[in-house]
Enzyme design. Structure first.
Site, PDB file in Angstrom:
ATOM      1  CB  CYS A 134      -3.292 -30.701 132.297  1.00  0.00           C
ATOM      2  SG  CYS A 134      -2.684 -32.307 131.994  1.00  0.00           S
ATOM      3  CB  CYS A 137      -0.685 -32.282 134.599  1.00  0.00           C
ATOM      4  SG  CYS A 137      -0.772 -32.413 132.863  1.00  0.00           S
ATOM      5  CG  ASP A 138      -1.544 -29.634 137.531  1.00  0.00           C
ATOM      6  OD1 ASP A 138      -0.180 -30.102 137.554  1.00  0.00           O
ATOM      7  OD2 ASP A 138      -1.714 -28.920 136.590  1.00  0.00           O
TER       8      ASP A 138
END
Ligand code: NDP
Length: 309
Positions: A134, A137-138
């Protein structure tokens, strides 16, 4: 243990727990089965910095523990284990769980989706230490660094473009000599100077040390094997929704995502609702899943109260 359930929730990610918080506060006495991965996909990430309300960030595991506590505070009966069968032709729905049979007046499906991985041992070893599925997300953890994305579909192109806005160099590793993504996404990739597309390349191994990922070993179309130094390695080769339990019982799209009626969580069977990634191939964010869990609980409450009349 109560065997007749007013509101059964399957899944323990942000969608399932948010549905539980709302359903419990509305007096639906929800029973929630945690499933195979208690806490869901967030427990496989490291730090969550984009969920509103956590200005310092929070670990996925801690956030899911908070959500669980909040759901239990209002009386949600959280049960360990899986729901293994649902007979949607009976009403109340006949449900089989690991711990026995149940009957449910309503069901909220929040079983999520799982990212596909290449199946390399090294990829699993560095999961959460540079390997991620992701970028939203990261990606932030790799700002101004070099990263690689695997895949040639819309997700891969979208993630590569997103990463290109924060990272120094993005390598897009594509196994075919062309991208499968839509023309618009292909053009975005082509016009982003710091994305280098490596066509006909396959990942041989993710390289790293005790601090995490240091590079990726790839093989090109000519069979040459070489290393690319990167600190982040992003999988974007698709997701599969966890909907096997309802195959042939609910309307789904061609990829197995549950279809819901526009602007609601209602599935093709009255009394069964879907929330979170199990019905969302596009956004896949915890906050979206949580909102969707809220919608499902509200729809469920209306369904149950309309039956009483
Ligand atoms: P897709 O299934 O469309 O693409 C997966 C990609 O990963 C393909 O390029 C595929 O290669 C590659 N791949 C699969 N397995 C491997 C492997 N083992 N090794 C290397 N590469 C592999 O998935 P997406 O997640 O990209 O998209 C899913 C759906 O969601 C699509 O319908 C897409 O259009 C849609 N979507 C739309 C968006 C938008 O409109 N903005 C954004 C994101 C998704 P190959 O081509 O060789 O099979």
């Amino acid at each position: 243990m109560e065997r007749h359930v007013k509101c059964l929730i399957i899944g323990s990610g942000p969608a399932g727990y948010t549905a539980a918080i709302y359903a419990a506060r509305a007096g639906l006495e929800p029973v929630l089965y945690e499933g195979i991965e208690p806490g869901g996909q967030l427990t496989t990430t490291t730090e969550i910095e984009n969920f509103p309300g956590y200005p310092e960030g929070i670990s996925g595991t801690a956030m899911m523990a908070d959500l669980r506590r909040q759901a239990e505070r209002f009386g949600t009966d959280v049960r360990t284990g899986m729901v293994t069968d649902v007979d949607t032709a009976k009403y109340p729905f006949a449900v089989t769980a690991d711990d026995g049979a149940l009957e449910a007046e309503s069901i909220i499906i929040a079983t999520g989706a799982s990212a596909k991985y290449l199946g390399l041992e090294s990829e699993q070893r560095f999961r959460g230490m540079g390997v991620s599925a992701c970028a939203t997300c990261d990606g932030f953890f790799y700002r101004k660094q070099d990263v690689a994305v695997v895949g040639g579909g819309d997700t891969a192109c979208e993630e590569a473009t997103y990463l290109a806005s924060i990272c120094r160099q993005v390598y897009l590793i594509v196994r075919k000599p062309f991208l499968r993504a839509s023309k618009a996404m292909q053009e975005r990739v082509a016009s982003t100077p710091n994305i280098k597309v490596l066509f006909e390349h396959n990942t041989v191994e993710v390289l790293g040390d005790d601090d995490g990922v240091t590079g990726v070993k790839v093989r090109n179309g000519a069979g040459e094997v070489y290393d690319i130094p990167v600190s982040g390695f992003f999988l974007a080769i698709g997701h599969h929704p966890n909907t096997e339990l309802f195959a042939g019982k609910l309307d789904m799209d061609e990829n197995g995502y549950i279809r819901t009626q526009p602007d609601t969580s209602k599935t093709s069977v009255e009394g069964i609702f879907a929330a979170g990634d199990v019905r969302d191939p596009h956004y896949r964010q915890a906050i979206v899943a949580a909102g969707s869990g809220c919608i499902a609980a509200l729809d469920c409450e209306r369904f149950l109260s309309s039956r009483k009349k």
